[in-house]
Write a protein that holds these residues in place. Structure first.
Motif, PDB file in Angstrom:
ATOM      1  N   UNK A  57       5.418 -29.792   5.334  1.00  0.00           N
ATOM      2  CA  UNK A  57       4.718 -28.836   6.197  1.00  0.00           C
ATOM      3  C   UNK A  57       4.560 -27.492   5.498  1.00  0.00           C
ATOM      4  N   UNK A  58       5.595 -27.051   4.787  1.00  0.00           N
ATOM      5  CA  UNK A  58       5.527 -25.758   4.089  1.00  0.00           C
ATOM      6  C   UNK A  58       5.127 -25.926   2.627  1.00  0.00           C
ATOM      7  N   UNK A  59       4.773 -27.145   2.236  1.00  0.00           N
ATOM      8  CA  UNK A  59       4.308 -27.469   0.888  1.00  0.00           C
ATOM      9  C   UNK A  59       5.359 -27.206  -0.200  1.00  0.00           C
ATOM     10  N   UNK A  60       6.648 -27.353   0.161  1.00  0.00           N
ATOM     11  CA  UNK A  60       7.691 -27.400  -0.862  1.00  0.00           C
ATOM     12  C   UNK A  60       7.791 -28.814  -1.415  1.00  0.00           C
ATOM     13  N   UNK A  66      -2.368 -37.701   3.807  1.00  0.00           N
ATOM     14  CA  UNK A  66      -2.283 -37.155   5.148  1.00  0.00           C
ATOM     15  C   UNK A  66      -2.759 -35.722   5.202  1.00  0.00           C
ATOM     16  N   UNK A  67      -2.724 -35.174   6.407  1.00  0.00           N
ATOM     17  CA  UNK A  67      -3.263 -33.842   6.649  1.00  0.00           C
ATOM     18  C   UNK A  67      -2.223 -32.941   7.302  1.00  0.00           C
ATOM     19  N   UNK A  68      -2.156 -31.690   6.821  1.00  0.00           N
ATOM     20  CA  UNK A  68      -1.349 -30.643   7.445  1.00  0.00           C
ATOM     21  C   UNK A  68      -2.262 -29.440   7.646  1.00  0.00           C
ATOM     22  N   UNK A  69      -2.617 -29.175   8.890  1.00  0.00           N
ATOM     23  CA  UNK A  69      -3.487 -28.045   9.202  1.00  0.00           C
ATOM     24  C   UNK A  69      -2.667 -26.966   9.901  1.00  0.00           C
ATOM     25  N   UNK A  70      -2.672 -25.778   9.315  1.00  0.00           N
ATOM     26  CA  UNK A  70      -1.943 -24.646   9.885  1.00  0.00           C
ATOM     27  C   UNK A  70      -2.927 -23.544  10.254  1.00  0.00           C
ATOM     28  N   UNK A  71      -2.958 -23.222  11.527  1.00  0.00           N
ATOM     29  CA  UNK A  71      -3.852 -22.182  12.030  1.00  0.00           C
ATOM     30  C   UNK A  71      -5.301 -22.445  11.616  1.00  0.00           C
ATOM     31  N   UNK A  72      -5.681 -23.733  11.645  1.00  0.00           N
ATOM     32  CA  UNK A  72      -7.043 -24.128  11.322  1.00  0.00           C
ATOM     33  C   UNK A  72      -7.334 -24.336   9.851  1.00  0.00           C
ATOM     34  N   UNK A  73      -6.337 -24.132   8.972  1.00  0.00           N
ATOM     35  CA  UNK A  73      -6.531 -24.252   7.527  1.00  0.00           C
ATOM     36  C   UNK A  73      -5.774 -25.461   6.995  1.00  0.00           C
ATOM     37  N   UNK A  74      -6.440 -26.293   6.202  1.00  0.00           N
ATOM     38  CA  UNK A  74      -5.811 -27.464   5.606  1.00  0.00           C
ATOM     39  C   UNK A  74      -4.915 -27.029   4.441  1.00  0.00           C
ATOM     40  N   UNK A  75      -3.619 -27.414   4.512  1.00  0.00           N
ATOM     41  CA  UNK A  75      -2.666 -27.035   3.462  1.00  0.00           C
ATOM     42  C   UNK A  75      -2.592 -28.063   2.337  1.00  0.00           C
ATOM     43  N   UNK A  76      -2.825 -29.329   2.644  1.00  0.00           N
ATOM     44  CA  UNK A  76      -2.715 -30.379   1.627  1.00  0.00           C
ATOM     45  C   UNK A  76      -3.741 -30.126   0.522  1.00  0.00           C
ATOM     46  N   UNK A  77      -3.248 -30.013  -0.695  1.00  0.00           N
ATOM     47  CA  UNK A  77      -4.134 -29.790  -1.835  1.00  0.00           C
ATOM     48  C   UNK A  77      -4.541 -28.343  -2.049  1.00  0.00           C
ATOM     49  N   UNK A  86      -0.847 -17.460   2.449  1.00  0.00           N
ATOM     50  CA  UNK A  86      -0.633 -18.065   3.759  1.00  0.00           C
ATOM     51  C   UNK A  86       0.838 -18.058   4.176  1.00  0.00           C
ATOM     52  N   UNK A  87       1.735 -17.975   3.205  1.00  0.00           N
ATOM     53  CA  UNK A  87       3.170 -18.019   3.505  1.00  0.00           C
ATOM     54  C   UNK A  87       3.635 -16.801   4.300  1.00  0.00           C
ATOM     55  N   UNK A  88       2.804 -15.797   4.397  1.00  0.00           N
ATOM     56  CA  UNK A  88       3.152 -14.662   5.249  1.00  0.00           C
ATOM     57  C   UNK A  88       3.316 -15.114   6.692  1.00  0.00           C
ATOM     58  N   UNK A  89       2.548 -16.112   7.093  1.00  0.00           N
ATOM     59  CA  UNK A  89       2.589 -16.609   8.476  1.00  0.00           C
ATOM     60  C   UNK A  89       3.358 -17.915   8.613  1.00  0.00           C
ATOM     61  N   UNK A  90       3.847 -18.474   7.520  1.00  0.00           N
ATOM     62  CA  UNK A  90       4.540 -19.766   7.540  1.00  0.00           C
ATOM     63  C   UNK A  90       5.806 -19.668   6.699  1.00  0.00           C
ATOM     64  N   UNK A 169       6.166 -13.977  10.928  1.00  0.00           N
ATOM     65  CA  UNK A 169       5.311 -15.164  10.771  1.00  0.00           C
ATOM     66  C   UNK A 169       4.947 -15.778  12.109  1.00  0.00           C
ATOM     67  N   UNK A 170       3.928 -16.629  12.090  1.00  0.00           N
ATOM     68  CA  UNK A 170       3.515 -17.339  13.292  1.00  0.00           C
ATOM     69  C   UNK A 170       4.353 -18.593  13.517  1.00  0.00           C
ATOM     70  N   UNK A 171       4.823 -19.207  12.410  1.00  0.00           N
ATOM     71  CA  UNK A 171       5.604 -20.447  12.501  1.00  0.00           C
ATOM     72  C   UNK A 171       6.767 -20.391  11.528  1.00  0.00           C
ATOM     73  N   UNK A 172       7.954 -20.741  12.019  1.00  0.00           N
ATOM     74  CA  UNK A 172       9.142 -20.851  11.172  1.00  0.00           C
ATOM     75  C   UNK A 172       9.648 -22.287  11.251  1.00  0.00           C
ATOM     76  N   UNK A 173       9.758 -22.938  10.102  1.00  0.00           N
ATOM     77  CA  UNK A 173      10.321 -24.283  10.018  1.00  0.00           C
ATOM     78  C   UNK A 173      11.820 -24.145   9.789  1.00  0.00           C
ATOM     79  N   UNK A 174      12.610 -24.623  10.728  1.00  0.00           N
ATOM     80  CA  UNK A 174      14.075 -24.527  10.657  1.00  0.00           C
ATOM     81  C   UNK A 174      14.632 -25.902  10.298  1.00  0.00           C
TER      82      UNK A 174
END
Length: 323
Positions: A57-60, A66-77, A86-90, A169-174
């Protein structure tokens, strides 16, 4: 509207060489969504792929497909340069606070890094903002020049949380943020996360193996087994009436002060392997119903057909032929 949309996310690892070469599906087609400001719990035993999913999800971790869309933006690739903006919000809070903090840097340097990397100048300067962050997460602001090893485990996790929320950020992955902490400290950190969410309106993807911990924060819960989603439900629906046999086993393992007599203990035999059986339901080797309750025709269906995630109600779905 969904802030994060994960669709058919997959991660494949290759183990061994030559004849011993083996392909392992660590994550096999996971889909879910996180709405703005909500907490989605992602639970399962160790080895089920939940931390790998969080890393993708955070591209680590780079997804296989597959697809990971964050706030309307595709992160995969997405190129690393765009991803950095983008990491400012994720952001992410890691399981082990000791290894996630640079031992050669002071807390002040660690908490200043997000502002420097993103080119953000807080009102009044970086150092006063760092002190405000430390105070907000329950640390002494005067200790900004100390090193991570001079703090306790719970305090180090508070430093990790302060770093994650520095830029609002808008989303924090814990990723298992309290599993390495004492039980008394776990409650303090969970209450801190809840308070920060209420204050700043952040969304959480909360990864854990403890359903009691997940219940404290999450509004909806996704249950994973061997890289697959086996059940999704609202919190109250899941705890009131879990549908999948695996979810029932996890629920039965949650310690409770007073256990009703009608509540049955569910014992699972075997361990979670690197991959499930070839074909059919991946949970069937450990499923109590498969072993004791199903007839021959029903067992054949479990062995031949992999169950799909189907809705049981507007707020609950499960992947089991005989819910």
């Amino acid at each position: 509207m969904s802030l994060l949309e994960v669709n058919d996310l997959r991660k494949t690892f290759v183990r061994g060489h030559g004849r011993r070469r083996r392909v392992v599906d660590a994550v096999a087609g996971v889909s879910f969504a996180v709405r703005t400001g909500e907490t989605l719990g992602l639970v399962g035993e160790s080895g089920c792929g939940k931390s790998t999913t969080a890393g993708m999800v955070v591209r680590l971790v780079e997804p296989t497909s597959g697809s990971v869309r964050f706030d309307g933006t595709e992160l995969a690739g997405m190129p690393e340069r765009r991803l950095r903006l983008l990491r400012r919000d994720l952001q992410m809070v890691f399981q082990d606070p000791q290894s996630s903090l640079n031992p050669r840097q002071t807390v002040g340097t660690i908490l200043s890094a997000p502002f420097q990397i993103q080119g953000v100048e807080p009102d009044g300067g970086v150092l006063p903002e760092v002190r405000r962050l430390m105070d907000r997460v329950g640390l002494n602001p005067e200790h900004y020049n100390r090193y991570p090893h001079q703090f306790s485990g719970g305090q180090r996790q508070r430093i990790g949380i302060a770093r994650a929320i520095a830029l609002r950020p808008k989303l924090v992955v814990c990723d298992e943020p309290v599993s390495a902490l004492d039980v008394s400290v776990q409650a303090q950190v969970l209450n801190l996360l809840a308070g920060l969410q209420e204050e700043f309106g952040m969304a959480y993807l909360f990864v854990a193996h403890d359903l009691a911990v997940v219940r404290h924060l999450s509004e909806r819960i996704v249950v994973m087994y061997l890289g697959r989603v086996v059940e999704q439900a609202d919190r109250e629906e899941l705890y009131r009436a879990p549908a999948h046999p695996y979810t029932k086993a996890l629920m039965a393992a949650v310690p409770r002060p007073k256990v009703p007599e009608e509540r049955k203990k569910v014992l699972l035999t075997g361990d979670v392997g690197a991959s499930g059986p070839v074909g059919g339901c991946p949970f069937r080797p450990r499923c109590p119903r498969y072993a004791a309750e199903l007839n021959e025709a029903e067992r054949a269906q479990c062995a031949d057909e992999a169950p799909e995630l189907v809705p049981l109600s507007p707020r609950q779905s499960a992947a089991c032929h005989f819910v």
